[in-house]
Design an enzyme around this catalytic site. Structure first.
Site, short mmCIF file in Angstrom:
data_model
loop_
_atom_site.label_atom_id
_atom_site.label_comp_id
_atom_site.label_asym_id
_atom_site.label_seq_id
_atom_site.Cartn_x
_atom_site.Cartn_y
_atom_site.Cartn_z
N ILE A 515 31.88 -24.97 -13.81
CA ILE A 515 32.35 -26.17 -14.48
C ILE A 515 33.53 -25.79 -15.36
O ILE A 515 33.42 -24.92 -16.22
CB ILE A 515 31.25 -26.85 -15.31
CG1 ILE A 515 30.22 -27.51 -14.39
CG2 ILE A 515 31.85 -27.89 -16.25
CD1 ILE A 515 29.20 -28.37 -15.10
N GLU A 516 34.65 -26.42 -15.08
CA GLU A 516 35.85 -26.26 -15.90
C GLU A 516 35.85 -27.37 -16.95
O GLU A 516 36.07 -28.54 -16.63
CB GLU A 516 37.10 -26.36 -15.02
CG GLU A 516 37.32 -25.18 -14.10
CD GLU A 516 38.07 -24.07 -14.78
OE1 GLU A 516 38.60 -24.31 -15.88
OE2 GLU A 516 38.14 -22.97 -14.22
#
Length: 819
Positions: A515-516
């Protein structure tokens, strides 16, 4: 490269007042342990559980205070260094053992207090060593060195691969047509200019932004008593905050939380600390599915660690006050490691002054502190101030075994995405590997910044998706529905090799995502990048949708769902131990060499070993599928008809003027075409193609669907063709826009020709099933049963009476999932 520095050892070890025995001068003593913060303030002399030394810095440079255990003893001592005049903390270290390194900048003549604190454990003594290291800058910083953030146009896979090979600081923020890149100085700007890429400036002065962000954070913390976060935190943590809070959570919640040290220390000698959260937390072989959440592979991505730390608070607080979270915690085990790369993070976090990217400030450091791969002249000095600057080290998230050595990682030691000398060469990466290989990690999430993405394997476009792609995508889409991010396979950003989930998923079958975290900057304002993004508050994209908090809960819910992993059931006497084992080899990518050639893949041996201890009677053990996805096959679909016939397209009459500002300036020419669908044809992809003669001419191509959505594009420079591809195109009408970006000779226009081609879908491929070897032993280690176990996702396999049959009988073939 940043300006370099020379490091010289100026003094070593503290000295005590006259009359103290020389042999004992570096031994700290405390008769009792007191669990409290060592860095909160200078405690009065003689305070229980503490010992201290006072000294004066002999240099302008660094102070390093280290603690080590006295031989034959081990406990938990912490250390902090304070400015004597102000009482402000200069540096601190608070890991779980007596292996501490507190390091920061000091001035010559600065009076310091070094405070040792016995937090816990039986050791009444600890060894203290204090070094001062003089730092002398080489060269004079100039305004021309200012760092910038630019967006580089990369509309094709080839563009993205070319960009990542330039040795620039390519970020994880991008989309189908472009990627953001940090340009550290004029040399980087020249490299980009020489490459022929088109770019635009996003942030003209990263230094100024960093200074403003730090000011914004101070203002927010000053006016906010407690944030909406589970911890109430209002500012970014230091490394010593993380470690201290984790052991405090364990101390205050002994049945629910256990703090642990990962197997290997870092290159600089720091311990990597995490917590495990579960009911009956000490029983790590209870057979529950394991959810592993981690942050800060990349040093400058501070929000990644904050989100992971808040997740730990979420679970602990929720267990007491939220019935839904209590239920999920009861069904799972959660491993939480906020800072995978503590060396790099500590350097980035403690860089001073903020925003000064020209001398000793490595605030933009990405990598760890490996010195082995850099040339000798750049390997000297401590990582916080060394001739190679922020460029020293390996990118931990390019060092895992999954497809290591291919596109999407740099070969040169100085590259920000340097892959390392070999797969798993880095201790931080081997730490993660040890957990995934020894526990049934059914769900894994690794946090990064700042692209607002939910990424899943594969990381390389040429690797076809796994057979589980529909279910994998559905889970990623669910997470993205909470945080407002884009859910896509990792290669959709650009090719990456050697990443965390691209090893863990293909080797074990446990769901894995990157997850960015969204926001403005690698460590943008705390209120936005941490509070808003975690809680789902404005201005975050997940405002009103639950944010990353709800995405984390969805991931945990998936881990708790038996249909999302496999389950072994059976019967056994109390205290018997079941073991699952599997050894296999997986090839890396063909290994790209500095000259662009490749050598054969390296075969990596993985050894998966996990344990389960029975409580007597019937048992259930949550495990990953026995067949690892790498050999299970690849996703595709069988064609339901022929592909559509391709056709040429007519070039509209005339030639549009040169336009280097599309789509703001819509001047262009276009043509429309129709794509058929089932039952007439089954198109796996279409490609819109245009061609011309002169490489100095530049046409760009954009394709839109009937609703006006951009669905594909191709806008290269220095070529004689563009190809805009769309996989599994829906039937309907499309419009192709052709932009005259540049002409070698405007008086002799080089016009284009074009066509549209189609291809059938690629059928799925299937591999052979793999088995776990299951053994059962008595509490004293006597082997009583052996079986080969085959288990698919969502399947419950009855392993029968493996713990009560003889080993000989258990080896006999049987029907079902066990043989």
């Amino acid at each position: 490269m940043l300006a370099v520095s020379v490091v010289a050892l100026a003094a070593a070890f503290v000295t005590l007042p006259a009359g103290t025995a020389g042999a004992a001068q570096n031994i700290l003593r405390a008769d009792k342990s007191v669990p409290r913060s060592c860095f909160a303030k200078v405690l009065p002399k003689g305070t229980a559980g503490t010992d201290r030394r006072e000294l004066t810095s002999t240099v302008d440079g660094l102070v390093q205070a280290r603690l080590k255990p006295v031989p034959g003893t081990e406990g938990d001592w912490d250390v902090a260094v304070f400015d004597k005049a102000t009482g402000a903390v200069v540096a601190a270290s608070t890991a779980l053992r007596t292996h501490e390194l507190a390091e920061s900048f000091v001035k010559k003549g600065q009076e310091l207090v070094v405070q040792g604190c016995r937090y816990g454990g039986p050791a009444g003594q600890a060894q203290l060593g204090v070094d001062f290291l003089a730092l002398t800058p080489q060269g004079t910083p100039t305004t021309a060195s200012k760092a910038q953030l630019v967006r580089v146009e990369t509309p094709t896979r080839a563009d993205k691969n070319k960009l990542t090979a330039l040795g620039l600081d390519v970020t994880e923020k991008g989309d189908a047509t472009g990627v953001e890149v940090v340009l550290a100085d004029d040399a980087d700007r020249q490299v980009l200019k020489n490459s022929g890429f088109k770019s635009q400036v996003i942030e003209a002065d990263l230094s100024a932004k960093s200074v403003q962000d730090a000011k914004t954070d101070r203002q927010y913390a000053a006016k906010t008593a407690a944030s909406a976060l589970p911890s109430g935190r209002t500012s970014y943590r230091h490394l010593y905050d993380y470690n201290y809070e984790m052991k405090e959570l364990a101390r205050k919640n002994p049945g629910l939380v256990s703090a642990f040290t990962m197997p290997e220390s870092t290159w600089e000698g720091r311990d990597v600390v995490g917590v495990e959260i579960a009911t009956d937390v000490k029983n790590v072989t209870d057979g529950k599915p394991v959810n592993f959440t981690m942050g800060v592979h990349h040093a400058r991505e501070w929000p990644a660690g904050e989100h992971v730390m808040e997740w730990a608070y979420e679970l602990i607080n929720g267990y007491s006050h939220d019935a839904a979270i209590r239920s999920l915690v009861g069904k799972t085990r959660n491993i939480v490691v906020p800072i995978i790369n503590p060396d790099g993070f500590e350097i980035s976090r403690e860089a001073e002054p903020k925003g000064d990217f020209t001398r000793f400030d490595y605030e933009m450091k990405r990598k760890n502190c490996n010195v082995d791969d850099s040339p000798a002249q750049y390997s000297t000095g401590v990582c916080k101030a060394n001739p190679a600057g922020r460029l020293r080290g390996t990118d931990p998230n390019r060092n895992y075994g999954g497809f290591w050595g291919g596109n999407g990682a740099e070969i040169a030691w100085s590259g920000d995405t340097f892959r390392g000398s070999a797969p798993f060469s880095e201790p931080e990466v081997r730490n993660v590997r040890s957990i995934v290989s020894s526990r049934q990690v059914t769900n894994l999430m690794t946090m990064h910044t700042v692209a607002a993405l939910v990424l899943r394997p594969p990381g390389v476009a040429d690797v076809r998706p796994p057979l589980e792609e529909p279910a994998y995508k559905a889970l990623g889409d669910k997470l993205a529905s909470r945080n407002g991010y884009t859910s896509e396979p990792s290669w959709a950003l650009y090719d990456t090799t050697g990443t965390t989930e691209d090893w863990s998923y293909w080797a074990t079958g446990g769901w894995g995502f990157t997850i960015e975290v969204g926001g403005n900057g690698f460590h943008g304002p705390f209120a936005d990048s941490v509070v808003a993004e975690y809680e789902g508050l404005a201005p975050a994209a997940g405002a009103g949708k639950g944010g990353n908090r709800q995405a984390f809960l969805d991931m945990l819910g998936n881990a708790a769902d038996p249909q999302q992993h496999s389950t072994l059931i059976g019967s056994a006497p109390k205290g018997y131990q079941l073991k699952l084992h599997k050894t296999f080899q997986t090839p890396t990518s063909p290994v790209i060499q500095p000259d662009g050639s490749t050598k054969p893949p390296i075969y990596i041996t993985d050894d998966l070993n996990s344990k389960f201890t029975t409580t007597g009677g019937r048992f259930a053990w949550s495990v990953n599928p026995s067949t690892r996805p790498y050999v299970a096959g690849r996703y595709g679909r069988d064609p339901q008809g022929p592909a559509q016939q391709g056709f040429a397209v007519a070039n509209p009459a005339g030639v549009p003027p040169i336009n280097q500002n599309y789509p703001a300036d819509a001047t262009a020419e276009s043509f429309t075409f129709h794509v058929d669908g089932l039952p007439k044809v089954d198109n796996g992809k279409f490609s819109v193609n245009i061609n011309w003669a002169n490489t100095a001419t530049d046409w760009d191509l954009f394709v839109y669907d009937a609703a006006g959505n951009l669905v594909s594009s191709s806008a290269n420079g220095g070529t004689t063709s563009e190809h805009a591809v769309l996989f599994d195109p829906p039937a309907g009408d499309y419009k192709a826009v052709v932009v005259n970006y540049d002409q070698a000779d405007p008086n002799a226009v080089d016009d284009w020709t074009g066509d549209v081609s189609f291809a059938s879908p690629i059928p799925p491929t299937y591999g052979t099933k793999e088995a776990y070897q299951l053994t059962c032993s008595t509490p004293n280690g006597k082997l009583v049963g052996v079986a080969d176990v085959y288990a698919d996702r969502g399947q419950t396999v009855d392993v029968g009476e493996v713990c009560t049959r003889s080993a000989h009988a258990q080896k006999q073939r049987a029907s079902g999932g066990v043989r």
